[in-house]
Scaffold this active site. Structure first.
Site, PDB file in Angstrom:
ATOM      1  N   LEU A 171       0.765  -1.149  -0.041  1.00  0.00           N
ATOM      2  CA  LEU A 171      -0.258  -0.025   0.138  1.00  0.00           C
ATOM      3  C   LEU A 171       0.748   1.128  -0.055  1.00  0.00           C
ATOM      4  O   LEU A 171       1.655   1.372   0.725  1.00  0.00           O
ATOM      5  CB  LEU A 171      -1.008  -0.092   1.246  1.00  0.00           C
ATOM      6  CG  LEU A 171      -1.901   1.157   1.337  1.00  0.00           C
ATOM      7  CD1 LEU A 171      -3.228   0.701   2.079  1.00  0.00           C
ATOM      8  CD2 LEU A 171      -1.416   2.342   2.363  1.00  0.00           C
ATOM      9  N   LEU A 172       0.400   2.239  -0.926  1.00  0.00           N
ATOM     10  CA  LEU A 172       1.066   3.392  -0.900  1.00  0.00           C
ATOM     11  C   LEU A 172       0.028   4.717  -0.610  1.00  0.00           C
ATOM     12  O   LEU A 172      -1.094   4.406  -1.243  1.00  0.00           O
ATOM     13  CB  LEU A 172       1.581   3.539  -2.151  1.00  0.00           C
ATOM     14  CG  LEU A 172       2.056   5.275  -2.781  1.00  0.00           C
ATOM     15  CD1 LEU A 172       3.114   5.101  -3.881  1.00  0.00           C
ATOM     16  CD2 LEU A 172       0.856   6.116  -3.253  1.00  0.00           C
ATOM     17  N   ASN A 173       0.372   5.616   0.457  1.00  0.00           N
ATOM     18  CA  ASN A 173      -0.716   6.802   0.566  1.00  0.00           C
ATOM     19  C   ASN A 173       0.365   8.112   0.595  1.00  0.00           C
ATOM     20  O   ASN A 173       1.057   8.150  -0.444  1.00  0.00           O
ATOM     21  CB  ASN A 173      -1.317   6.565   1.930  1.00  0.00           C
ATOM     22  CG  ASN A 173      -0.775   6.312   2.862  1.00  0.00           C
ATOM     23  OD1 ASN A 173       0.064   5.357   2.935  1.00  0.00           O
ATOM     24  ND2 ASN A 173      -1.119   7.085   4.037  1.00  0.00           N
ATOM     25  N   ASP A 174       0.168   8.779   1.590  1.00  0.00           N
ATOM     26  CA  ASP A 174       0.880  10.250   1.502  1.00  0.00           C
ATOM     27  C   ASP A 174       2.007  10.537   0.998  1.00  0.00           C
ATOM     28  O   ASP A 174       2.841   9.604   1.361  1.00  0.00           O
ATOM     29  CB  ASP A 174       0.766  10.674   2.947  1.00  0.00           C
ATOM     30  CG  ASP A 174      -0.623  10.899   3.581  1.00  0.00           C
ATOM     31  OD1 ASP A 174      -1.508  10.026   3.101  1.00  0.00           O
ATOM     32  OD2 ASP A 174      -0.707  11.225   4.864  1.00  0.00           O
ATOM     33  N   GLN A 230       4.348   7.387   2.269  1.00  0.00           N
ATOM     34  CA  GLN A 230       3.874   6.382   3.202  1.00  0.00           C
ATOM     35  C   GLN A 230       3.660   4.941   2.643  1.00  0.00           C
ATOM     36  O   GLN A 230       2.908   4.778   1.535  1.00  0.00           O
ATOM     37  CB  GLN A 230       2.646   6.823   3.730  1.00  0.00           C
ATOM     38  CG  GLN A 230       2.705   7.835   4.613  1.00  0.00           C
ATOM     39  CD  GLN A 230       3.099   7.703   6.094  1.00  0.00           C
ATOM     40  OE1 GLN A 230       2.366   7.574   6.900  1.00  0.00           O
ATOM     41  NE2 GLN A 230       4.439   8.076   6.157  1.00  0.00           N
ATOM     42  N   TYR A 262       5.041   8.079  10.412  1.00  0.00           N
ATOM     43  CA  TYR A 262       4.048   8.862   9.782  1.00  0.00           C
ATOM     44  C   TYR A 262       4.383  10.006   8.883  1.00  0.00           C
ATOM     45  O   TYR A 262       5.705  10.254   8.742  1.00  0.00           O
ATOM     46  CB  TYR A 262       2.917   9.276  10.740  1.00  0.00           C
ATOM     47  CG  TYR A 262       1.869   8.059  11.199  1.00  0.00           C
ATOM     48  CD1 TYR A 262       2.352   6.716  10.763  1.00  0.00           C
ATOM     49  CD2 TYR A 262       0.796   8.581  11.901  1.00  0.00           C
ATOM     50  CE1 TYR A 262       1.247   5.864  11.009  1.00  0.00           C
ATOM     51  CE2 TYR A 262      -0.282   7.662  12.138  1.00  0.00           C
ATOM     52  CZ  TYR A 262      -0.193   6.339  11.886  1.00  0.00           C
ATOM     53  OH  TYR A 262      -0.986   5.407  12.026  1.00  0.00           O
ATOM     54  N   SER A 263       3.508  10.743   8.270  1.00  0.00           N
ATOM     55  CA  SER A 263       4.028  11.651   7.315  1.00  0.00           C
ATOM     56  C   SER A 263       4.831  12.850   7.564  1.00  0.00           C
ATOM     57  O   SER A 263       4.780  13.257   9.186  1.00  0.00           O
ATOM     58  CB  SER A 263       2.848  12.147   6.612  1.00  0.00           C
ATOM     59  OG  SER A 263       1.999  11.475   6.018  1.00  0.00           O
ATOM     60  N   ASP A 297       2.329  15.067  11.010  1.00  0.00           N
ATOM     61  CA  ASP A 297       2.478  15.470   9.553  1.00  0.00           C
ATOM     62  C   ASP A 297       3.303  16.902   9.278  1.00  0.00           C
ATOM     63  O   ASP A 297       2.716  17.699   9.007  1.00  0.00           O
ATOM     64  CB  ASP A 297       1.410  15.496   8.912  1.00  0.00           C
ATOM     65  CG  ASP A 297       0.255  14.189   8.800  1.00  0.00           C
ATOM     66  OD1 ASP A 297       1.050  13.353   9.295  1.00  0.00           O
ATOM     67  OD2 ASP A 297      -0.743  14.372   8.627  1.00  0.00           O
ATOM     68  N   GLU A 312      -5.310  17.100   8.613  1.00  0.00           N
ATOM     69  CA  GLU A 312      -4.050  16.309   8.177  1.00  0.00           C
ATOM     70  C   GLU A 312      -3.164  17.191   7.235  1.00  0.00           C
ATOM     71  O   GLU A 312      -3.791  17.889   6.476  1.00  0.00           O
ATOM     72  CB  GLU A 312      -4.551  14.900   7.696  1.00  0.00           C
ATOM     73  CG  GLU A 312      -5.018  14.241   8.853  1.00  0.00           C
ATOM     74  CD  GLU A 312      -5.254  12.591   8.339  1.00  0.00           C
ATOM     75  OE1 GLU A 312      -4.471  11.924   9.310  1.00  0.00           O
ATOM     76  OE2 GLU A 312      -5.620  12.305   7.492  1.00  0.00           O
TER      77      GLU A 312
END
Length: 489
Positions: free
Chosen positions: A40-43, A59, A102-103, A162, A223
């Site tokens: 999984l890829l996110n931010d 992320q 986290y970011s 973040d 966020e």
């Protein structure tokens, strides 16, 4: 925790190797968008142009297509279109980030590339703890963690994360997305911190907050904030959670948008206008920007939304999920943030088709050469009757509809969650152009030169490549189409 770090890196590398053939066999794998090698890829994180190279961290959960204790994956590029996979930047290997790195963001300092990020922790009672952390690198590839540099200030919940960092005069500043409890309810906000060395930070206060007179009710958590100066304006870009739909606005589970104004760092105050959505599509969240050495403000966004049908994405069967948007350049025009594809995207063009000055009247039209799975299409609307309804059907799976009388532009698609038709809309003064980037299962459309943007995942039958135009009323259009080269091996 060197042993834990090495163990996590080895496990992630094994996951890439084990599932490489499965991942690459997916017909919905993209040609020119950034994707995870597995999982999984996110931010987007740590976006920076450093020593002539673009660095895009993100992320990453390598072990499954769901969320969990995130790593920082890392790509680099010389041209914003061809990307090289680098060694993992950060693993959740220490006490202060054991449940997720986290970011955060990247800056250059004293010849080093430095990362500021949020360490996520769940304690023995299952309660969340949050820490702002620092890591440094001499070469931009191998990072050394320096530990916690800022802890949770009083008055805020552990949803405090973040950090986006920049330098102004002789001080570093850090804007953080936060949540506070106020009269029994939770309010999202953006807070500001200051430092002289990136290692010791002073909390200054809130720049903007939901529930204030200047903002109104704008959700329970903000966020991924990003604060920057562009074209004479200061811009606070962030992703609020907890907004209810209003007319055509706020129809995703969570939103992304911005406020324009003027920041007073010495007073910790942001004079600003109303919150405006940045993207009108189904999947877009947590974007981040950087300033490159050409003076451009470049943005990447996550083509996904947390808690929004992620379990239904068909790519999960092939052990991967989500991607980044194409890189976009930002400008402020008439009080609005305008997004356009970076100039480098033109290097992918091949096999140009140009169909000039076509007049359509109460008809459907399809051209044999105007189709494909990985294409760029530029449609200029030269004339449109006052009562016209103009449609563009994309691979029998998504459809743009513009109603002249209502000045309403709508994107419809077949939902990958339940199969029914769903839609997102915006109002325009007029429709001048649609600039479309289609990449197997990702669609990005820039409307009227980037005045509005629609970003979405679509999952049509892989063999279906048609683009069909239809007009009720009269229209004259100019159409250009290019096939786009694949940037992955």
């Amino acid at each position: 925790m060197q042993h834990k770090d090495q163990e996590l890196r080895a496990r992630a590398d094994r996951a890439i190797q084990e599932y490489q053939n499965v991942v690459e066999s997916d017909p919905y794998r993209l040609h020119y968008h950034v994707m995870p090698p597995v999982g999984l890829l996110n931010d987007p994180n740590g976006l920076i142009h450093w020593n002539g190279t673009y660095h895009l961290f993100f992320q990453w959960m390598p072990f499954r297509t769901g969320h969990g204790a995130k790593f920082w994956g890392h790509y680099t590029s010389e041209d914003l279109i061809h990307w090289k996979w680098e060694p993992i930047a950060l693993t959740p290997s220490d006490w202060y980030d054991k449940d997720g790195c986290y970011s955060g963001s990247a800056v250059e300092d004293e010849g080093q590339l430095k990362l500021l990020y949020t360490g996520n922790v769940k304690n023995e009672q299952g309660e969340r703890e949050t820490y702002q952390c620092l890591a440094t690198s001499q070469d931009g590839v191998h990072f050394s963690k320096k530990g916690v540099v800022f802890e949770l200030p009083q008055g805020y919940t552990p949803h405090f994360r973040d950090p986006k960092v920049w330098k102004h005069d002789d001080h570093w500043y850090m804007v953080i997305g936060a949540q506070k409890e106020q009269e029994g309810t939770y309010k999202g906000c953006a807070v500001l911190c200051q430092s002289t060395d990136l290692s010791e930070w002073t909390f200054l206060g809130e720049l903007a907050a939901s529930g204030s007179d200047s903002v109104g009710d704008l959700g329970y958590m903000w966020e991924c904030p990003d604060l920057f100066h562009l074209d004479g304006k200061d811009i606070l870009l962030f992703s609020p959670q907890g907004l209810e739909p209003q007319g055509m606005k706020y129809h995703n589970v969570y939103q992304t948008g911005y406020m324009l104004g003027k920041v007073h760092l010495d007073q910790v105050h942001f004079e600003h206008g109303d919150f405006q959505e940045l993207d009108r599509g189904f999947e877009f969240y947590a974007p981040q920007t950087t300033l490159d050495d050409k003076g451009r403000r470049i943005l990447f966004g996550w083509v996904g939304v947390p808690d929004q049908n992620e379990e239904s994405h068909p790519t999960r069967a092939y052990q991967w999920i989500h991607n980044m948007s194409i890189p976009r350049q930002l400008h402020v025009v008439d009080g609005q943030l305008v997004q356009t594809p970076v100039e480098e995207m033109k290097r992918l063009r091949q096999h140009n088709v140009h169909i000039p000055h076509v007049r359509l009247a109460h008809e459907r039209k399809q051209w044999e050469d105007v189709k494909g799975q990985a294409i760029e299409l530029l449609l200029n609307i030269e004339a449109l009757s006052d009562d016209a309804i103009f449609e563009m059907n994309i691979r029998q799976h998504a459809r743009f509809i513009y109603q002249s009388k209502e000045r309403r532009l709508t994107l419809e698609r077949h939902s990958f969650a339940h199969g029914r038709t769903e839609s997102r809309s915006c109002r325009l003064s007029e429709l001048k152009s649609l600039h479309l980037f289609l990449d197997t299962s990702c669609l990005e459309v820039f409307v009227n030169g980037g005045e509005e943007v629609f970003t979405s995942r679509i999952f049509p039958y892989p063999e279906e490549e048609s683009i069909v135009f239809a007009v009720r009323g009269e229209a004259q259009i100019d159409l250009k189409k290019w096939d786009l080269q694949a940037t992955r091996e």
